[in-house]
Scaffold this motif. Structure first.
Motif, mmCIF file in Angstrom:
data_model
loop_
_atom_site.group_PDB
_atom_site.id
_atom_site.type_symbol
_atom_site.label_atom_id
_atom_site.label_comp_id
_atom_site.label_asym_id
_atom_site.label_seq_id
_atom_site.Cartn_x
_atom_site.Cartn_y
_atom_site.Cartn_z
ATOM 1 N N ALA A 124 0.855 -1.272 -0.005
ATOM 2 C CA ALA A 124 -0.002 0.080 0.018
ATOM 3 C C ALA A 124 0.852 1.267 -0.053
ATOM 4 N N GLY A 125 2.124 1.097 0.286
ATOM 5 C CA GLY A 125 3.212 2.311 0.355
ATOM 6 C C GLY A 125 3.538 2.549 1.764
ATOM 7 N N SER A 126 4.744 3.518 1.610
ATOM 8 C CA SER A 126 5.130 3.672 2.855
ATOM 9 C C SER A 126 4.538 4.622 3.750
ATOM 10 N N SER A 127 3.375 5.276 3.352
ATOM 11 C CA SER A 127 2.463 6.099 4.101
ATOM 12 C C SER A 127 1.734 5.198 5.083
ATOM 13 N N TRP A 128 1.564 3.787 4.494
ATOM 14 C CA TRP A 128 0.510 2.856 4.918
ATOM 15 C C TRP A 128 1.519 1.667 5.621
ATOM 16 N N PHE A 129 2.856 2.184 6.021
ATOM 17 C CA PHE A 129 3.832 0.829 6.441
ATOM 18 C C PHE A 129 4.121 -0.229 5.869
ATOM 19 N N ASP A 130 3.821 -0.036 4.327
ATOM 20 C CA ASP A 130 4.007 -1.279 3.451
ATOM 21 C C ASP A 130 3.022 -2.296 3.753
ATOM 22 N N MET A 131 1.901 -1.889 3.775
ATOM 23 C CA MET A 131 0.886 -2.843 3.976
ATOM 24 C C MET A 131 0.882 -3.937 2.978
ATOM 25 N N PRO A 132 1.157 -5.214 3.017
ATOM 26 C CA PRO A 132 0.980 -5.887 1.979
ATOM 27 C C PRO A 132 -0.528 -6.455 1.359
ATOM 28 N N ALA A 133 -0.572 -6.687 0.109
ATOM 29 C CA ALA A 133 -1.776 -7.112 -0.220
ATOM 30 C C ALA A 133 -2.010 -8.472 0.181
ATOM 31 N N LEU A 134 -3.214 -8.798 0.607
ATOM 32 C CA LEU A 134 -3.449 -10.219 0.865
ATOM 33 C C LEU A 134 -4.169 -10.938 -0.108
ATOM 34 N N THR A 135 -4.090 -12.262 0.064
ATOM 35 C CA THR A 135 -5.065 -13.156 -0.878
ATOM 36 C C THR A 135 -6.312 -13.172 -0.165
ATOM 37 N N VAL A 136 -7.239 -13.327 -0.962
ATOM 38 C CA VAL A 136 -8.785 -13.238 -0.734
ATOM 39 C C VAL A 136 -9.154 -14.792 -0.642
ATOM 40 N N THR A 137 -9.335 -15.281 0.703
ATOM 41 C CA THR A 137 -9.910 -16.558 0.740
ATOM 42 C C THR A 137 -11.284 -16.601 0.804
ATOM 43 N N PRO A 138 -12.032 -17.529 0.693
ATOM 44 C CA PRO A 138 -13.700 -17.651 0.995
ATOM 45 C C PRO A 138 -14.058 -17.283 2.388
ATOM 46 N N GLU A 139 -13.435 -17.544 3.206
ATOM 47 C CA GLU A 139 -13.637 -17.216 4.765
ATOM 48 C C GLU A 139 -13.523 -15.587 4.677
ATOM 49 N N ILE A 140 -12.389 -15.163 4.110
ATOM 50 C CA ILE A 140 -11.949 -13.758 4.318
ATOM 51 C C ILE A 140 -13.124 -13.068 3.576
ATOM 52 N N LYS A 141 -13.653 -13.245 2.403
ATOM 53 C CA LYS A 141 -14.677 -12.778 1.582
ATOM 54 C C LYS A 141 -15.694 -12.657 2.302
ATOM 55 N N LYS A 142 -16.210 -13.790 2.760
ATOM 56 C CA LYS A 142 -17.505 -13.591 3.688
ATOM 57 C C LYS A 142 -17.313 -12.631 4.821
ATOM 58 N N ASP A 143 -16.390 -12.652 5.562
ATOM 59 C CA ASP A 143 -16.069 -11.601 6.552
ATOM 60 C C ASP A 143 -16.154 -10.348 6.198
ATOM 61 N N LEU A 144 -15.646 -10.027 4.979
ATOM 62 C CA LEU A 144 -15.475 -8.614 4.390
ATOM 63 C C LEU A 144 -17.073 -8.226 4.027
ATOM 64 N N GLU A 145 -17.819 -9.139 3.563
ATOM 65 C CA GLU A 145 -18.995 -8.830 3.032
ATOM 66 C C GLU A 145 -19.852 -8.501 4.297
ATOM 67 N N ILE A 146 -19.703 -9.142 5.662
ATOM 68 C CA ILE A 146 -20.393 -8.913 6.718
ATOM 69 C C ILE A 146 -19.990 -7.414 7.215
ATOM 70 N N LEU A 147 -18.786 -7.238 7.214
ATOM 71 C CA LEU A 147 -18.350 -5.877 7.605
ATOM 72 C C LEU A 147 -19.116 -4.759 6.851
ATOM 73 N N LYS A 148 -19.143 -5.172 5.547
ATOM 74 C CA LYS A 148 -20.035 -4.109 4.558
ATOM 75 C C LYS A 148 -21.682 -4.013 5.101
ATOM 76 N N LEU A 149 -22.118 -4.971 5.590
ATOM 77 C CA LEU A 149 -23.258 -4.737 6.015
ATOM 78 C C LEU A 149 -23.685 -4.782 7.609
ATOM 79 N N ARG A 150 -22.518 -4.265 8.338
ATOM 80 C CA ARG A 150 -22.643 -4.271 9.757
ATOM 81 C C ARG A 150 -23.658 -3.316 10.163
ATOM 82 N N HIS A 151 -24.394 -2.525 9.344
ATOM 83 C CA HIS A 151 -25.369 -1.590 9.903
ATOM 84 C C HIS A 151 -26.862 -2.472 10.067
#
Length: 193
Positions: free
Chosen positions: A70-97
């Protein structure tokens, strides 16, 4: 005289390109390396790779070999590989309201694609909260979706909401027995004639 190969240690020999042209295609394929940095037209000097002199090619090569962060301003955060479990968790976070309507969250991005740069962490409670803020082993789940499905308060909320929706869509009794107003009255009058 047979060559004695040492079992321990490494043997190094310089890789020098052939002085004369390669005779057949099988030798040519054998001499080419499979390293993405080395291309067939590169020069090797005493077995070491010499980068191209063209700045465009050099920049392209450097970008290819650079890690995706993500760059040095984001402390070189690496791009993670999206697994099905992580994808579900991200969808839940989008619908947290929807999960807790009494908590208001900042509106996120509307893109349907998962974010490229993110990190997943584990909350560790301090020793002082052993009895009050700690999850038991039974309550700990592997993913966010499992945690939400086994949460008792959320189960009661979901059940109540489902009942409210069903009651609003089916207001008491069977539809075909209900009086529909003047239209049914007129039809009844016509039938009597």
């Amino acid at each position: 005289m047979p060559e004695n190969k040492s079992a321990i240690g490494l043997v190094w020999a310089p890789k020098v390109p052939p002085l004369f042209g390669v005779k057949n295609s099988s030798e040519k394929m054998h001499n080419q390396t499979k390293d993405p940095v080395l291309t067939p037209g590169t020069e090797l000097v005493d077995g070491l790779y010499v980068p191209p002199r063209d700045p465009r090619k050099l920049n392209k090569l450097l970008k290819k070999n650079m890690k995706d962060t993500a760059g040095s301003s984001w402390f070189d955060m690496p791009a993670l590989t999206v697994t099905p479990e992580i994808k579900k968790d991200l969808e839940i976070l989008k619908l947290r309201h929807v999960i807790d309507p009494k908590r208001h969250f900042k509106k996120g991005d509307n893109s349907k694609a998962p974010p490229k740069y993110f990190q997943v962490g584990t909350v560790i409670e301090p020793a002082s909260e052993f009895f009050s803020g700690r999850l038991t082993k039974k309550e700990r789940k592997t993913t966010l979706a499992d945690e939400l499905l086994h949460d008792d308060a959320l189960k009661a909320y979901r059940k109540r909401k489902i009942q409210e929706i069903q009651e609003s869509r089916h207001p008491g009794g069977v539809e075909k027995w209900k009086n529909k107003g003047r239209q049914t009255w007129k039809r009844a009058k016509q039938r009597r004639k």
